[in-house]
Design an enzyme around this catalytic site. Structure first.
Site, PDB file in Angstrom:
ATOM      1  N   GLU A   1       0.697  -1.072   0.130  1.00 19.90           N
ATOM      2  CA  GLU A   1       0.248  -0.092  -0.154  1.00 19.90           C
ATOM      3  C   GLU A   1       0.854   1.191   0.002  1.00 19.90           C
ATOM      4  O   GLU A   1       0.329   2.485   0.483  1.00 19.90           O
ATOM      5  CB  GLU A   1      -0.881  -0.061   1.214  1.00 19.90           C
ATOM      6  CG  GLU A   1      -1.971  -1.062   1.274  1.00 19.90           C
ATOM      7  CD  GLU A   1      -2.852  -1.207   2.346  1.00 19.90           C
ATOM      8  OE1 GLU A   1      -3.482  -0.556   2.685  1.00 19.90           O
ATOM      9  OE2 GLU A   1      -2.661  -2.292   3.183  1.00 19.90           O
TER      10      GLU A   1
ATOM     11  N   SER B   1      -6.879  -2.274   2.304  1.00 23.44           N
ATOM     12  CA  SER B   1      -6.969  -1.774   1.068  1.00 23.44           C
ATOM     13  C   SER B   1      -7.750  -2.463  -0.040  1.00 23.44           C
ATOM     14  O   SER B   1      -7.348  -2.589  -1.027  1.00 23.44           O
ATOM     15  CB  SER B   1      -5.953  -0.931   0.594  1.00 23.44           C
ATOM     16  OG  SER B   1      -5.776   0.159   1.364  1.00 23.44           O
TER      17      SER B   1
ATOM     18  N   TYR C   1      -9.409   4.049  -4.459  1.00 19.01           N
ATOM     19  CA  TYR C   1      -8.570   5.084  -4.643  1.00 19.01           C
ATOM     20  C   TYR C   1      -8.663   5.780  -5.612  1.00 19.01           C
ATOM     21  O   TYR C   1      -8.099   6.936  -5.630  1.00 19.01           O
ATOM     22  CB  TYR C   1      -7.162   4.666  -3.945  1.00 19.01           C
ATOM     23  CG  TYR C   1      -6.992   3.962  -2.639  1.00 19.01           C
ATOM     24  CD1 TYR C   1      -7.369   4.915  -1.453  1.00 19.01           C
ATOM     25  CD2 TYR C   1      -6.909   2.693  -2.389  1.00 19.01           C
ATOM     26  CE1 TYR C   1      -7.088   4.271  -0.207  1.00 19.01           C
ATOM     27  CE2 TYR C   1      -6.843   2.145  -1.133  1.00 19.01           C
ATOM     28  CZ  TYR C   1      -6.775   3.150  -0.083  1.00 19.01           C
ATOM     29  OH  TYR C   1      -6.864   2.632   1.088  1.00 19.01           O
TER      30      TYR C   1
ATOM     31  N   ARG D   1     -11.862   3.495  11.616  1.00 17.51           N
ATOM     32  CA  ARG D   1     -13.041   3.386  10.887  1.00 17.51           C
ATOM     33  C   ARG D   1     -13.154   2.032  10.496  1.00 17.51           C
ATOM     34  O   ARG D   1     -12.396   0.980  10.462  1.00 17.51           O
ATOM     35  CB  ARG D   1     -12.594   3.736   9.340  1.00 17.51           C
ATOM     36  CG  ARG D   1     -13.801   4.160   8.562  1.00 17.51           C
ATOM     37  CD  ARG D   1     -13.415   4.282   7.065  1.00 17.51           C
ATOM     38  NE  ARG D   1     -13.375   2.853   6.431  1.00 17.51           N
ATOM     39  CZ  ARG D   1     -12.089   2.702   5.772  1.00 17.51           C
ATOM     40  NH1 ARG D   1     -11.055   3.649   5.564  1.00 17.51           N
ATOM     41  NH2 ARG D   1     -11.927   1.572   5.414  1.00 17.51           N
TER      42      ARG D   1
ATOM     43  N   ASP E   1     -15.742  -1.088   8.994  1.00 15.19           N
ATOM     44  CA  ASP E   1     -16.425  -1.337   7.545  1.00 15.19           C
ATOM     45  C   ASP E   1     -17.597  -2.498   8.021  1.00 15.19           C
ATOM     46  O   ASP E   1     -17.434  -3.322   8.650  1.00 15.19           O
ATOM     47  CB  ASP E   1     -15.608  -1.734   6.564  1.00 15.19           C
ATOM     48  CG  ASP E   1     -14.605  -0.599   6.160  1.00 15.19           C
ATOM     49  OD1 ASP E   1     -14.768   0.295   6.560  1.00 15.19           O
ATOM     50  OD2 ASP E   1     -13.573  -1.231   5.804  1.00 15.19           O
TER      51      ASP E   1
ATOM     52  N   GLU F   1     -14.564  -5.376   9.252  1.00 18.42           N
ATOM     53  CA  GLU F   1     -13.351  -5.194   9.834  1.00 18.42           C
ATOM     54  C   GLU F   1     -13.141  -3.712  10.347  1.00 18.42           C
ATOM     55  O   GLU F   1     -13.912  -2.805  10.024  1.00 18.42           O
ATOM     56  CB  GLU F   1     -12.054  -5.594   8.937  1.00 18.42           C
ATOM     57  CG  GLU F   1     -11.949  -4.662   7.675  1.00 18.42           C
ATOM     58  CD  GLU F   1     -11.081  -5.143   6.781  1.00 18.42           C
ATOM     59  OE1 GLU F   1     -10.717  -6.379   6.738  1.00 18.42           O
ATOM     60  OE2 GLU F   1     -10.348  -4.203   5.859  1.00 18.42           O
TER      61      GLU F   1
ATOM     62  N   ASN G   1     -10.203  -0.582  10.649  1.00 19.70           N
ATOM     63  CA  ASN G   1      -8.976  -0.248  10.014  1.00 19.70           C
ATOM     64  C   ASN G   1      -8.420   0.883  11.258  1.00 19.70           C
ATOM     65  O   ASN G   1      -9.083   2.024  11.458  1.00 19.70           O
ATOM     66  CB  ASN G   1      -9.140   0.393   8.960  1.00 19.70           C
ATOM     67  CG  ASN G   1      -8.034   0.966   8.149  1.00 19.70           C
ATOM     68  OD1 ASN G   1      -7.115   1.350   8.581  1.00 19.70           O
ATOM     69  ND2 ASN G   1      -8.060   1.061   6.721  1.00 19.70           N
TER      70      ASN G   1
ATOM     71  N   GLY H   1      -7.339   5.508   5.629  1.00 17.77           N
ATOM     72  CA  GLY H   1      -6.708   6.397   4.445  1.00 17.77           C
ATOM     73  C   GLY H   1      -7.013   8.044   4.578  1.00 17.77           C
ATOM     74  O   GLY H   1      -8.178   8.290   5.144  1.00 17.77           O
TER      75      GLY H   1
END
Length: 306
Positions: A21, A147, A210, A249, A251, A267, A269, A273
């Site tokens: 990443e 990601s 992205y 964050r 999801d 999951e 994070n 990002g």
């Protein structure tokens, strides 16, 4: 090194690094560095390589803004280095970072906290390519990447198991596919911000995350109040279950046909990002926290952790 007894002025932004990443991290780092300069901080951008320890010791910043993604940068490794150097840093600590990066172990923590997750197993890559280890549809992914790097969806119409790339690790996670809408919620310390509904033309993969135009974000999500409130509650509980600090964050997938029972936590994070198309800055903006103010808060929050 970094003294938290005074307002931080010098910030080292860690970016790049050796993970899959890297490019996302470079984008995040540049955006955060520019925002922090706009907030009046003295900022040094560091592409994290093998000499990182020596460079940090020489620079002696008040705070490190960790904009690394993927292995080494968000799995507890660089956090351990920063602990050893006694430099305050943004985002979660060593244990929380390592736990969140290990998808199977983080699921165990979520289950223990009463949060809804799907079944999954860890299996050797060769075994996964030889036969279905779970009934389709299922997802195959590395156990410790983010990601949507290296994610395979095996649908019910598949003639056989997936042919995985040689870049995939020796052992992979195989996870029951959770159908429905993709949603996410950001937490700042003990505050859930809002819910975003992520709309794509297909799988929410790396490009959808992205590349400009790869997905459309509806924020706040136009969903029933019950589901909205559950996302906010689950995100806070996931943040606490992993022992996160700063920003995280979480999801979700929501199968509308099943109501509240169809909401599944995918999951968490620990280092979301921070690119122009990223979800957490967009959610902060939606609740009145501009990008510069968000980055400043993260630095000041980190400085309180020593």
């Amino acid at each position: 090194m970094g003294q938290s007894s005074r307002t931080p002025r010098t910030v080292a932004v860690l970016m790049g690094g050796p993970s899959a990443e890297r490019e996302v991290s470079l984008s995040s780092g540049r955006e955060c560095a520019a925002a922090l300069r706009g907030e009046g901080f003295e900022v040094t951008e560091l592409d994290a390589g093998a000499d990182l320890c020596d460079r940090l010791r020489a620079l002696a910043p008040d705070v490190v803004f960790n904009a690394l993604h993927g292995r080494w940068g968000e799995d507890g490794c660089v956090q351990g280095l920063l602990e050893w150097l006694r430099i305050p840093y943004t985002h979660s600590g060593v244990l929380s970072s390592a736990l969140a990066m290990d998808k199977q172990r983080s699921k165990a923590a979520f289950r223990a906290a009463g949060l809804p997750v799907v079944d999954s197993v860890i299996r050797p890559r060769e075994e996964v390519m030889a036969a279905h280890v779970l009934p389709p549809p299922y997802v195959v992914k590395p156990n410790n990447e983010g990601s949507s790097v290296g994610v395979y969806l095996v649908n019910e119409a598949a003639n056989g198991p997936p042919k995985l790339s040689e870049d995939m690790p020796a052992e992979v996670m195989v996870e029951t596919f959770a159908p429905g809408r993709e949603m996410t919620t950001t937490v700042m310390r003990d505050r859930a911000l809002t819910v975003t509904d992520i709309l794509t033309d297909g799988w929410y993969d790396y490009d959808a995350k992205y590349k400009p135009g790869g997905s459309r974000h509806v924020v706040p999500a136009d969903i029933p109040d019950e589901i909205f409130d559950l996302c906010m509650d689950y995100a806070l509980r996931a943040h606490a279950a992993l022992g996160c600090r700063g920003v995280s964050r979480t999801d979700f997938r929501w199968d509308e046909s099943r109501g509240a029972a169809g909401l599944i936590l995918l999951e968490t994070n620990t280092q979301p990002g921070m690119t122009p198309t990223s979800l957490s800055p967009e959610q902060a903006e939606a609740v009145g926290i501009g990008f510069g103010a968000l980055c400043r808060w993260m630095v000041e929050d980190a400085s309180c952790n020593r």
